[in-house]
Design an enzyme around this catalytic site. Structure first.
Site, mmCIF file in Angstrom:
data_model
loop_
_atom_site.group_PDB
_atom_site.id
_atom_site.type_symbol
_atom_site.label_atom_id
_atom_site.label_comp_id
_atom_site.label_asym_id
_atom_site.label_seq_id
_atom_site.Cartn_x
_atom_site.Cartn_y
_atom_site.Cartn_z
ATOM 1 N N GLU A 99 0.847 -1.194 0.000
ATOM 2 C CA GLU A 99 0.000 0.000 0.000
ATOM 3 C C GLU A 99 0.880 1.241 0.000
ATOM 4 O O GLU A 99 1.937 1.283 0.645
ATOM 5 C CB GLU A 99 -0.905 -0.013 1.236
ATOM 6 C CG GLU A 99 -1.960 1.073 1.271
ATOM 7 C CD GLU A 99 -2.954 0.830 2.406
ATOM 8 O OE1 GLU A 99 -3.363 -0.337 2.616
ATOM 9 O OE2 GLU A 99 -3.315 1.804 3.089
ATOM 10 N N ASP A 101 0.247 5.329 0.593
ATOM 11 C CA ASP A 101 -0.827 6.163 1.157
ATOM 12 C C ASP A 101 -0.544 7.653 1.150
ATOM 13 O O ASP A 101 0.516 8.101 1.600
ATOM 14 C CB ASP A 101 -1.035 5.819 2.639
ATOM 15 C CG ASP A 101 -1.726 4.507 2.860
ATOM 16 O OD1 ASP A 101 -2.261 3.946 1.902
ATOM 17 O OD2 ASP A 101 -1.727 4.041 4.014
ATOM 18 N N GLU A 103 -2.956 10.484 3.156
ATOM 19 C CA GLU A 103 -4.148 10.712 3.970
ATOM 20 C C GLU A 103 -4.133 12.158 4.443
ATOM 21 O O GLU A 103 -3.132 12.634 4.981
ATOM 22 C CB GLU A 103 -4.199 9.766 5.173
ATOM 23 C CG GLU A 103 -4.495 8.325 4.808
ATOM 24 C CD GLU A 103 -4.682 7.452 6.028
ATOM 25 O OE1 GLU A 103 -5.598 6.615 6.012
ATOM 26 O OE2 GLU A 103 -3.913 7.601 7.002
#
Length: 280
Positions: A99, A101, A103
């Site tokens: 993953e 990311d 955010e």
């Protein structure tokens, strides 16, 4: 890059037949959850996710990718966004997933968003770096990009690199290079931790909260039935960034980075993870 797509990165992908270049907005996006809280409007030019006290919303790409560049213009939740998280990330499936990311952690009006980044390899994350931005991301759209190849992952904002994660397999660190990933995005409530460690809660009187997306582009190899769409793939040079972009990266990290797991010696009293030896 192809056609008029010219990012500031010094190096370029050598693109071959089969590489998917998509700029037709949201033609390969599925609105995956949240019902009518996820919608595509303005003749397909704008995607919006909304969050209320009942539910958030999310979308994902139909295609999976194995290496490439993903760009999206995002305008995060404006005003008092405390407790909200706008997530924008690549991820494979399964417990041992990879993953990459972005955010965006909301905040009360007048206080800055935190841009949280993380990388998971084979299900293990804990590689957080956090930043303030040099602008207010509530006020307008900005381009957030992930460039991923077999040597490095580069996070950038408006073509300014903010983070690079290098392949450190020679140090025993797994690297995401074999699991294809989809792009996902979601808007959800995380007021148990997102703003000041959960001290500031979401003000539901301001709902619905809305995040907006446009100008989605992929320049990537799709992956299906065990095969890549690219018949061959190469990277010109192993240096991820030219001198000007290295200067920009250091400027961001010196002035806007607020947390780096590689310097958190209290968290890692026996020594920081081995890939930190390669950090810029």
């Amino acid at each position: 890059m192809l056609k008029n797509y010219r990012p500031l990165f010094f190096f370029t992908f050598l693109l071959f037949p089969g590489l998917l270049l998509v700029s037709a907005q949201f033609s390969e996006i599925d609105l995956s959850w949240g019902g009518d809280r996820a919608k595509i409007i303005e003749s397909g030019r704008l995607l919006q996710l909304s969050l209320d006290q009942i539910s958030g919303a999310g979308f994902q790409t139909r295609n999976e990718y194995l290496f490439g560049r993903i760009d999206m213009q995002i305008k995060v939740v404006p005003g008092n966004s405390a407790g909200t998280v706008t997530a924008y990330y690549l991820s494979s499936s399964g417990t041992a997933h990879d993953e990459i990311d972005f955010e965006f952690l909301g905040n009360v009006s007048g206080e800055p968003y935190i841009l949280h980044t993380n990388i998971y390899t084979q299900g293990k994350g804990e590689r957080e770096q956090q930043f303030y931005l040099w602008f207010d991301p509530r006020l307008d759209f900005h381009t957030y990009s992930i460039l991923w190849n077999e040597h490095h992952i580069v996070f950038s904002v408006d073509d300014t690199p903010i983070r690079i994660f290098r392949n450190a397999e020679h140090l025993g660190v797994p690297y995401p290079k074999s699991q294809p990933m989809r792009l996902y995005s979601s808007l959800w409530c995380a007021d148990n931790w997102a703003t000041r460690g959960g001290i500031v809660k979401t003000d539901w009187s301001r709902a619905p909260f809305v995040a907006s997306y446009r100008a989605f582009k992929t320049d990537a190899c799709t992956y299906s039935a065990g095969k890549s769409s690219c018949s061959s793939f190469s990277v010109k040079g192993r240096q991820a960034l030219g001198n000007e972009n290295l200067r920009k990266l250091r400027w961001v990290q010196r002035n806007y980075m607020i947390y780096n797991y590689c310097t958190d010696y209290k968290r890692f009293p026996q020594g920081v993870p081995p890939e930190c030896k390669l950090s810029t």
